[in-house]
Design a protein around this motif. Sequence first.
Motif, PDB file in Angstrom:
ATOM      1  N   ILE A  85      57.644  61.594  15.565  1.00 52.04           N
ATOM      2  CA  ILE A  85      57.701  61.388  14.113  1.00 52.04           C
ATOM      3  C   ILE A  85      57.901  59.908  13.788  1.00 52.04           C
ATOM      4  N   LEU A  86      58.818  59.270  14.510  1.00 51.93           N
ATOM      5  CA  LEU A  86      59.068  57.847  14.273  1.00 51.93           C
ATOM      6  C   LEU A  86      57.843  57.005  14.630  1.00 51.93           C
ATOM      7  N   SER A  87      57.130  57.358  15.691  1.00 51.83           N
ATOM      8  CA  SER A  87      55.903  56.643  16.074  1.00 51.83           C
ATOM      9  C   SER A  87      54.829  56.795  15.006  1.00 51.83           C
ATOM     10  N   GLY A 146      55.267  54.739  20.469  1.00 48.91           N
ATOM     11  CA  GLY A 146      55.605  55.961  21.206  1.00 48.91           C
ATOM     12  C   GLY A 146      56.073  55.666  22.619  1.00 48.91           C
ATOM     13  N   ILE A 147      55.399  54.770  23.297  1.00 51.78           N
ATOM     14  CA  ILE A 147      55.797  54.392  24.661  1.00 51.78           C
ATOM     15  C   ILE A 147      57.184  53.778  24.657  1.00 51.78           C
ATOM     16  N   MET A 148      57.410  52.843  23.765  1.00 51.44           N
ATOM     17  CA  MET A 148      58.707  52.172  23.728  1.00 51.44           C
ATOM     18  C   MET A 148      59.835  53.131  23.354  1.00 51.44           C
ATOM     19  N   LEU A 149      59.587  54.022  22.408  1.00 58.46           N
ATOM     20  CA  LEU A 149      60.641  54.954  21.988  1.00 58.46           C
ATOM     21  C   LEU A 149      60.967  55.980  23.070  1.00 58.46           C
ATOM     22  N   THR A 150      59.957  56.463  23.792  1.00 60.18           N
ATOM     23  CA  THR A 150      60.246  57.449  24.846  1.00 60.18           C
ATOM     24  C   THR A 150      60.889  56.800  26.065  1.00 60.18           C
ATOM     25  N   ILE A 190      46.497  53.423  15.160  1.00 57.84           N
ATOM     26  CA  ILE A 190      46.537  54.205  16.402  1.00 57.84           C
ATOM     27  C   ILE A 190      47.139  53.389  17.542  1.00 57.84           C
ATOM     28  N   THR A 191      46.776  52.125  17.634  1.00 56.19           N
ATOM     29  CA  THR A 191      47.344  51.254  18.676  1.00 56.19           C
ATOM     30  C   THR A 191      48.845  51.104  18.498  1.00 56.19           C
ATOM     31  N   THR A 192      49.272  50.882  17.272  1.00 62.14           N
ATOM     32  CA  THR A 192      50.708  50.745  16.998  1.00 62.14           C
ATOM     33  C   THR A 192      51.445  52.047  17.273  1.00 62.14           C
ATOM     34  N   PHE A 193      50.842  53.176  16.902  1.00 59.06           N
ATOM     35  CA  PHE A 193      51.426  54.484  17.199  1.00 59.06           C
ATOM     36  C   PHE A 193      51.645  54.640  18.702  1.00 59.06           C
ATOM     37  N   GLY A 194      50.635  54.287  19.498  1.00 58.72           N
ATOM     38  CA  GLY A 194      50.757  54.399  20.953  1.00 58.72           C
ATOM     39  C   GLY A 194      51.836  53.488  21.515  1.00 58.72           C
ATOM     40  N   GLY A 195      51.850  52.259  21.090  1.00 59.44           N
ATOM     41  CA  GLY A 195      52.858  51.312  21.588  1.00 59.44           C
ATOM     42  C   GLY A 195      54.261  51.710  21.188  1.00 59.44           C
ATOM     43  N   LEU A 241      55.369  57.330  11.801  1.00 56.76           N
ATOM     44  CA  LEU A 241      55.795  56.517  10.661  1.00 56.76           C
ATOM     45  C   LEU A 241      55.524  55.026  10.903  1.00 56.76           C
ATOM     46  N   ILE A 242      55.787  54.567  12.121  1.00 51.10           N
ATOM     47  CA  ILE A 242      55.523  53.162  12.459  1.00 51.10           C
ATOM     48  C   ILE A 242      54.023  52.886  12.417  1.00 51.10           C
ATOM     49  N   GLY A 243      53.208  53.824  12.906  1.00 47.74           N
ATOM     50  CA  GLY A 243      51.752  53.673  12.851  1.00 47.74           C
ATOM     51  C   GLY A 243      51.243  53.613  11.419  1.00 47.74           C
ATOM     52  N   ILE A 244      51.797  54.466  10.546  1.00 43.13           N
ATOM     53  CA  ILE A 244      51.405  54.458   9.129  1.00 43.13           C
ATOM     54  C   ILE A 244      51.830  53.145   8.474  1.00 43.13           C
ATOM     55  N   ALA A 245      53.021  52.668   8.815  1.00 40.24           N
ATOM     56  CA  ALA A 245      53.487  51.388   8.275  1.00 40.24           C
ATOM     57  C   ALA A 245      52.574  50.245   8.725  1.00 40.24           C
ATOM     58  N   ALA A 246      52.117  50.288   9.977  1.00 48.64           N
ATOM     59  CA  ALA A 246      51.203  49.263  10.476  1.00 48.64           C
ATOM     60  C   ALA A 246      49.876  49.323   9.731  1.00 48.64           C
ATOM     61  N   ALA A 247      49.388  50.544   9.468  1.00 49.61           N
ATOM     62  CA  ALA A 247      48.134  50.691   8.721  1.00 49.61           C
ATOM     63  C   ALA A 247      48.275  50.106   7.325  1.00 49.61           C
ATOM     64  N   MET A 248      49.390  50.378   6.675  1.00 49.92           N
ATOM     65  CA  MET A 248      49.608  49.832   5.335  1.00 49.92           C
ATOM     66  C   MET A 248      49.700  48.313   5.375  1.00 49.92           C
ATOM     67  N   LEU A 249      50.362  47.788   6.399  1.00 50.11           N
ATOM     68  CA  LEU A 249      50.471  46.338   6.531  1.00 50.11           C
ATOM     69  C   LEU A 249      49.095  45.703   6.717  1.00 50.11           C
ATOM     70  N   VAL A 250      48.269  46.268   7.601  1.00 48.10           N
ATOM     71  CA  VAL A 250      46.929  45.728   7.828  1.00 48.10           C
ATOM     72  C   VAL A 250      46.096  45.825   6.547  1.00 48.10           C
ATOM     73  N   PHE A 251      46.207  46.957   5.862  1.00 43.64           N
ATOM     74  CA  PHE A 251      45.419  47.136   4.647  1.00 43.64           C
ATOM     75  C   PHE A 251      45.823  46.152   3.557  1.00 43.64           C
TER      76      PHE A 251
END
Length: 178
Positions: A74-76, A58-62, A51-56, A78-88
């Motif tokens: 959509i890109l935010s 999203g801010i940078m992309l907009t 969620i934190t990565t999704f927010g960050g 995907l980046i949030g999901i990628a961050a979750a997978m990385l942490v996991f």
Amino acid sequence: MESIYWGCLIGGAIFAVVSLVLGDLIDGLLDGAFELPGLDFFKPVVLAGSITTFGGAGIMLTRYSSISDISALILSLLIGIAAAMLVFFAYIKPMRNSDVSIAFSMKELSGKIGEITIPVPEKGFGEVMIKIAAGNTVHTASSFEHRPIAAGARVVVVDVTEGVLRVSEWDEDVLKDV
């Protein structure tokens, strides 16, 4: 949409700080109430990081790109999901598999070779140091054969009685004859 991104970023950052400072206390009080059994991917740390990565993102992309709001969303995601997978896969899964103990049982010390650090008198106690996988461990020792053993002598643990290692001097010459 930017306010949602900011909320996710700030909420995730606050969660990270609170869990860092009060993590053990909260974990003890909640006792894993928000953890789903068998679904390690949905642990709070993974979700909060996502969620934190999704927010960050999203801010940078907009703010700093010329893509549409839907594309940024959509890109935010995907980046949030990628961050979750990385942490996991980089943190949660390896930590789950690393739950090992360096503990040992006193009974496991029988047959181990050690070195006397404090002389063992005929009738009394001294101290023996034994090397184990986790390092060196020092224990109270008594002479199995009721003979004095000098400091620095190599000994073998014969048995363990009431938390005291009963040791006998290690004689390498005896082994050569066998």
